[in-house]
Design a protein around this motif. Sequence first.
Motif, mmCIF file in Angstrom:
data_model
loop_
_atom_site.group_PDB
_atom_site.id
_atom_site.type_symbol
_atom_site.label_atom_id
_atom_site.label_comp_id
_atom_site.label_asym_id
_atom_site.label_seq_id
_atom_site.Cartn_x
_atom_site.Cartn_y
_atom_site.Cartn_z
ATOM 1 N N ILE A 81 12.622 11.700 -0.879
ATOM 2 C CA ILE A 81 11.262 11.248 -0.559
ATOM 3 C C ILE A 81 11.282 9.726 -0.485
ATOM 4 N N GLY A 82 10.754 9.201 0.611
ATOM 5 C CA GLY A 82 10.669 7.749 0.771
ATOM 6 C C GLY A 82 12.020 7.070 0.880
ATOM 7 N N PRO A 83 12.804 7.368 1.913
ATOM 8 C CA PRO A 83 14.119 6.741 2.067
ATOM 9 C C PRO A 83 14.040 5.232 2.307
ATOM 10 N N GLY A 84 12.887 4.757 2.770
ATOM 11 C CA GLY A 84 12.721 3.304 2.948
ATOM 12 C C GLY A 84 13.692 2.761 3.960
ATOM 13 N N ARG A 85 14.546 1.843 3.515
ATOM 14 C CA ARG A 85 15.553 1.260 4.428
ATOM 15 C C ARG A 85 16.910 1.911 4.229
ATOM 16 N N ALA A 111 14.510 10.638 -5.384
ATOM 17 C CA ALA A 111 13.548 9.657 -4.876
ATOM 18 C C ALA A 111 13.381 8.480 -5.810
ATOM 19 N N ASN A 112 13.292 7.324 -5.192
ATOM 20 C CA ASN A 112 12.715 6.152 -5.836
ATOM 21 C C ASN A 112 11.272 6.190 -5.365
ATOM 22 N N LEU A 113 10.429 6.767 -6.190
ATOM 23 C CA LEU A 113 9.087 7.142 -5.721
ATOM 24 C C LEU A 113 8.176 5.945 -5.506
ATOM 25 N N GLY A 123 6.408 12.090 7.660
ATOM 26 C CA GLY A 123 5.255 12.770 7.077
ATOM 27 C C GLY A 123 4.923 12.248 5.704
ATOM 28 N N ASP A 124 4.022 12.980 5.071
ATOM 29 C CA ASP A 124 3.424 12.553 3.814
ATOM 30 C C ASP A 124 3.881 13.484 2.699
ATOM 31 N N ALA A 125 4.484 12.892 1.677
ATOM 32 C CA ALA A 125 4.971 13.702 0.547
ATOM 33 C C ALA A 125 3.816 14.408 -0.170
ATOM 34 N N LEU A 126 2.612 13.932 0.040
ATOM 35 C CA LEU A 126 1.468 14.591 -0.599
ATOM 36 C C LEU A 126 0.981 15.780 0.221
ATOM 37 N N SER A 141 0.829 -1.218 0.000
ATOM 38 C CA SER A 141 0.000 0.000 0.000
ATOM 39 C C SER A 141 0.859 1.262 0.000
ATOM 40 N N LEU A 142 2.122 1.133 0.424
ATOM 41 C CA LEU A 142 3.016 2.300 0.432
ATOM 42 C C LEU A 142 4.013 2.240 -0.723
ATOM 43 N N GLY A 143 3.728 1.398 -1.678
ATOM 44 C CA GLY A 143 4.590 1.314 -2.875
ATOM 45 C C GLY A 143 6.017 0.921 -2.526
ATOM 46 N N GLN A 144 6.150 0.028 -1.554
ATOM 47 C CA GLN A 144 7.507 -0.312 -1.094
ATOM 48 C C GLN A 144 8.164 -1.389 -1.958
ATOM 49 N N ASN A 145 8.980 -0.930 -2.886
ATOM 50 C CA ASN A 145 9.876 -1.818 -3.645
ATOM 51 C C ASN A 145 11.271 -1.287 -3.366
ATOM 52 N N PHE A 146 11.983 -2.002 -2.523
ATOM 53 C CA PHE A 146 13.280 -1.490 -2.056
ATOM 54 C C PHE A 146 14.385 -1.853 -3.033
ATOM 55 N N LEU A 147 15.268 -0.912 -3.275
ATOM 56 C CA LEU A 147 16.391 -1.165 -4.183
ATOM 57 C C LEU A 147 17.391 -2.100 -3.511
ATOM 58 N N ILE A 148 17.783 -3.138 -4.254
ATOM 59 C CA ILE A 148 18.773 -4.070 -3.688
ATOM 60 C C ILE A 148 19.990 -4.224 -4.594
ATOM 61 N N LEU A 206 12.249 12.161 4.014
ATOM 62 C CA LEU A 206 10.811 12.237 4.304
ATOM 63 C C LEU A 206 10.176 10.862 4.151
ATOM 64 N N GLU A 207 9.806 10.260 5.274
ATOM 65 C CA GLU A 207 9.264 8.894 5.249
ATOM 66 C C GLU A 207 7.895 8.866 5.922
ATOM 67 N N PHE A 208 6.979 8.192 5.256
ATOM 68 C CA PHE A 208 5.600 8.100 5.748
ATOM 69 C C PHE A 208 5.407 6.905 6.672
HETATM 70 N N1 SAM Z 1 14.275 4.743 -1.258
HETATM 71 C C1 SAM Z 1 14.042 3.371 -0.901
HETATM 72 C C2 SAM Z 1 14.735 2.458 -1.886
HETATM 73 O O1 SAM Z 1 15.037 2.935 -3.002
HETATM 74 O O2 SAM Z 1 14.950 1.309 -1.570
HETATM 75 C C3 SAM Z 1 12.558 3.054 -0.838
HETATM 76 C C4 SAM Z 1 11.773 3.326 -2.091
HETATM 77 S S1 SAM Z 1 10.112 2.680 -2.084
HETATM 78 C C5 SAM Z 1 9.812 2.543 -3.825
HETATM 79 C C6 SAM Z 1 9.096 4.082 -1.676
HETATM 80 C C7 SAM Z 1 9.241 4.638 -0.288
HETATM 81 O O3 SAM Z 1 8.328 5.729 -0.137
HETATM 82 C C8 SAM Z 1 8.911 3.679 0.831
HETATM 83 O O4 SAM Z 1 9.875 3.779 1.850
HETATM 84 C C9 SAM Z 1 7.540 4.153 1.354
HETATM 85 O O5 SAM Z 1 7.308 3.857 2.718
HETATM 86 C C10 SAM Z 1 7.670 5.642 1.122
HETATM 87 N N2 SAM Z 1 6.373 6.325 0.990
HETATM 88 C C11 SAM Z 1 5.201 5.835 0.530
HETATM 89 N N3 SAM Z 1 4.260 6.775 0.551
HETATM 90 C C12 SAM Z 1 4.846 7.914 1.006
HETATM 91 C C13 SAM Z 1 4.370 9.234 1.253
HETATM 92 N N4 SAM Z 1 3.105 9.591 1.014
HETATM 93 N N5 SAM Z 1 5.241 10.153 1.733
HETATM 94 C C14 SAM Z 1 6.532 9.804 1.984
HETATM 95 N N6 SAM Z 1 7.030 8.569 1.768
HETATM 96 C C15 SAM Z 1 6.196 7.631 1.292
#
Ligand code: SAM
Length: 263
Positions: A41-45, A108-110, A87-90, A11-18, A62-64
């Motif tokens: 935006i979305g630093p993830g891990r 960002a990897n959005l 917070g929320d990037a939106l 639901s948060l579009g989490q596809n982490f770069l490996i 900025l991580e949600f």
């Molecule tokens: N940057 C990391 C990487 O490349 O492995 C993670 C990229 S992952 C595609 C997207 C990231 O955006 C996730 O960490 C997710 O939790 C975060 N995310 C999702 N919705 C978000 C929002 N509204 N505001 C900020 N971050 C958000």
Amino acid sequence: MRTKDPFAKRSLGQNFLIDPKVIVRILDSFRSKEGDVVLEIGPGRGALTEKLVESGAQIYALEFDRDLAPLLQTRFGNNKNFTLVEGDALKLDLASLERGGRKLRLIANLPYNISTAILQRLFSSVEILEDCVLMFQREVVERLTANPGTSERGYLTVLIEAHFSIEWLFDVPPSAFRPAPKVWSSVVRLIPKIRAVENEELFRLVVGRGFAQKRKTILNNLKLWYPNAGNLLQTIGIDPIRRAETLSLDEWISVVDILAPRA
Ligand code: SAM
């Protein structure tokens, strides 16, 4: 299995770069350095964050996801140049980030599900942005870079052209992520343009109306709001039976100018 990740939130579009090569390539395209103010935006891990922090730039991450926030804080929080923004990037007002008078660099990897919504929010921040390196689904980049006369061209293409120069940098296969998405991704660089558009709101309104039904002619779309659209389009040399996707940015600017007093 390599491609699955039980902890990733779809639901948060989490596809982490490996894939380390892809990570390096994105960072090489961005080249952050001391003195930069960077928003990720979305630093993830932290796949990209680690080297960003090492570069000495001032990093806002900025991580949600509230579950990821403590991990990021533990990993990077003791670096003076790292600030976690939960917070929320939106919703976040980019102008609210302290920049010490500098422009903001964005990387960002959005999250795919909201990538175009995030992009649209950037249109109102062009003045404070220096550049952006962003990853989208490749199909989105095909739309963003579509030339006039191609069916992928749409409202968002025109909007992006009005605000940014866009450079398609490279494509990334699904195997570079965990979990692996179904589709390829692409990385682009955006450089803000000096305002091509006078009245942002009006521009969006008219272009949006012009694209209301993509299969219709521009006249059939516009005449609902501008009864005299046919004559007006002809006065600026645009054949009213063309479709919206055939118009260049300059032509859209002329269309908006001529319709503006009637909007
Ligand atoms: N940057 C990391 C990487 O490349 O492995 C993670 C990229 S992952 C595609 C997207 C990231 O955006 C996730 O960490 C997710 O939790 C975060 N995310 C999702 N919705 C978000 C929002 N509204 N505001 C900020 N971050 C958000």
